[in-house]
Design an enzyme around this catalytic site. Structure first.
Site, PDB file in Angstrom:
ATOM      1  N   THR A   7      -2.350  -7.801   0.589  1.00 25.69           N
ATOM      2  CA  THR A   7      -0.974  -7.463   0.916  1.00 25.69           C
ATOM      3  C   THR A   7      -0.387  -8.624   1.733  1.00 25.69           C
ATOM      4  O   THR A   7      -1.131  -9.501   2.185  1.00 25.69           O
ATOM      5  CB  THR A   7      -0.912  -6.189   1.774  1.00 25.69           C
ATOM      6  N   ILE A  67       0.831  -1.200   0.000  1.00 26.73           N
ATOM      7  CA  ILE A  67       0.000   0.000   0.000  1.00 26.73           C
ATOM      8  C   ILE A  67       0.867   1.252   0.000  1.00 26.73           C
ATOM      9  O   ILE A  67       0.626   2.188  -0.771  1.00 26.73           O
ATOM     10  CB  ILE A  67      -0.970  -0.014   1.196  1.00 26.73           C
ATOM     11  N   TYR A  98      -5.810  -3.717  18.463  1.00 26.47           N
ATOM     12  CA  TYR A  98      -5.743  -3.209  17.087  1.00 26.47           C
ATOM     13  C   TYR A  98      -6.903  -2.257  16.801  1.00 26.47           C
ATOM     14  O   TYR A  98      -6.716  -1.186  16.219  1.00 26.47           O
ATOM     15  CB  TYR A  98      -5.777  -4.395  16.125  1.00 26.47           C
ATOM     16  N   LYS A 150      -6.532   1.709  15.869  1.00 29.11           N
ATOM     17  CA  LYS A 150      -6.992   2.282  14.606  1.00 29.11           C
ATOM     18  C   LYS A 150      -8.068   3.340  14.828  1.00 29.11           C
ATOM     19  O   LYS A 150      -8.139   4.330  14.088  1.00 29.11           O
ATOM     20  CB  LYS A 150      -7.483   1.172  13.681  1.00 29.11           C
TER      21      LYS A 150
END
Length: 275
Positions: A204, A13, A169, A173
């Site tokens: 990815t 990315i 996480y 975020k």
């Protein structure tokens, strides 16, 4: 004076965005692993970009500051692409908070001190931040405005409060988006802009770790039951980043953009709703 795009985390990315927004600029590729930066640099150099590399550990204020100094030695920092981080399958809660939450806050503080007028930044957050239950207004403000070096001392982030990697996480975020909203005010005083993007499942290496990890079945279900019915590509994320960082996005700052193929929509209103 040379214009510099700093890419932090040279995965798929980060590289895709840099290619979109760095024509005519010097690209500084920074990664925790030197071999990753060097491999990417070869590709960029062969594609006609002026490029250099450095190592950065975003969990270290000193390392982030050294990156800022390296970038400003080259020229004016007009673009920052922050795409570094770890996923729930890659690290325990404490490491996720240190890298994804604290590291992002340190990057925004450090680069907010030097970003050039007209400059812009995108921070890669995650759709996971949108699935976290609502926090209190006070918790939101603490995550948005507490000085970076005091963030991990917050009561809500202590080990007895954050015990699961996915929860760590999601909080990180969510904090990224809140942090960017608050930092956009300070960045605006320098004539610069900053936004977050919250991708869903994008193909990815990190996503492949998740697809083959303990949460792999859940990831495949999210893809299958999303409105779009597939994972995204790095170039689709880069297309949105190019808008946000370019002249057509000049009225956009302090915002978070969900780009997940509709997974979050299905989570709240479709077949992905928790039972």
């Amino acid at each position: 004076m040379t214009s510099v795009t700093v890419v932090i985390g040279v995965g798929s990315i980060g590289q895709a965005i840099a290619r979109r927004v760095s024509s005519g600029k010097h690209v500084l590729l920074a990664d925790l692993k030197k071999e990753n930066a060097d491999t990417a640099a070869k590709v960029f150099s062969e594609a006609g970009f002026e490029v250099s590399t450095t190592v950065v550990d975003i969990s270290s204020r000193e390392s982030v500051h050294a990156l800022v100094e390296a970038a400003t030695t080259i020229g004016d920092v007009t673009g920052v692409v922050h795409a570094a981080g770890v996923s729930p399958s890659q690290a325990p809660p404490a490491v996720i908070l240190k890298v994804d939450l604290y590291g992002t806050a340190a990057i925004l503080e450090e680069f907010g001190n030097v970003i050039a007028p007209g400059g812009s930044c995108v921070v890669i957050a995650s759709m996971s931040g949108h699935r976290l239950a609502a926090l209190t207004a006070q918790q939101d403000r603490l995550l948005a405005t507490t000085p970076a070096d005091a963030l991990l001392d917050l009561e809500m982030l202590q080990p007895d409060k954050v015990t699961d990697p996915l929860n760590a996480y999601q909080i990180s975020k969510r904090a990224n988006a809140l942090r960017v909203k608050a930092e956009s005010v300070r960045w605006g005083k320098r004539g610069a802009r900053v936004n977050t993007m919250s991708p869903g499942i994008v193909m990815t290496p990190l996503a492949k770790d998740e697809l083959t990890g303990p949460r792999g079945e859940g990831y495949r279900r999210m893809i299958d039951l999303s409105p779009v019915g597939r994972a995204g590509t790095p170039d689709e994320i880069a297309a949105l980043a190019a808008l946000l960082m370019g002249p057509e996005g000049a009225f956009i700052t302090g915002s978070d953009f969900l780009i997940d193929g509709g997974v979050t929509a299905s989570y709240f209103y479709g077949e992905l709703q928790p039972k």
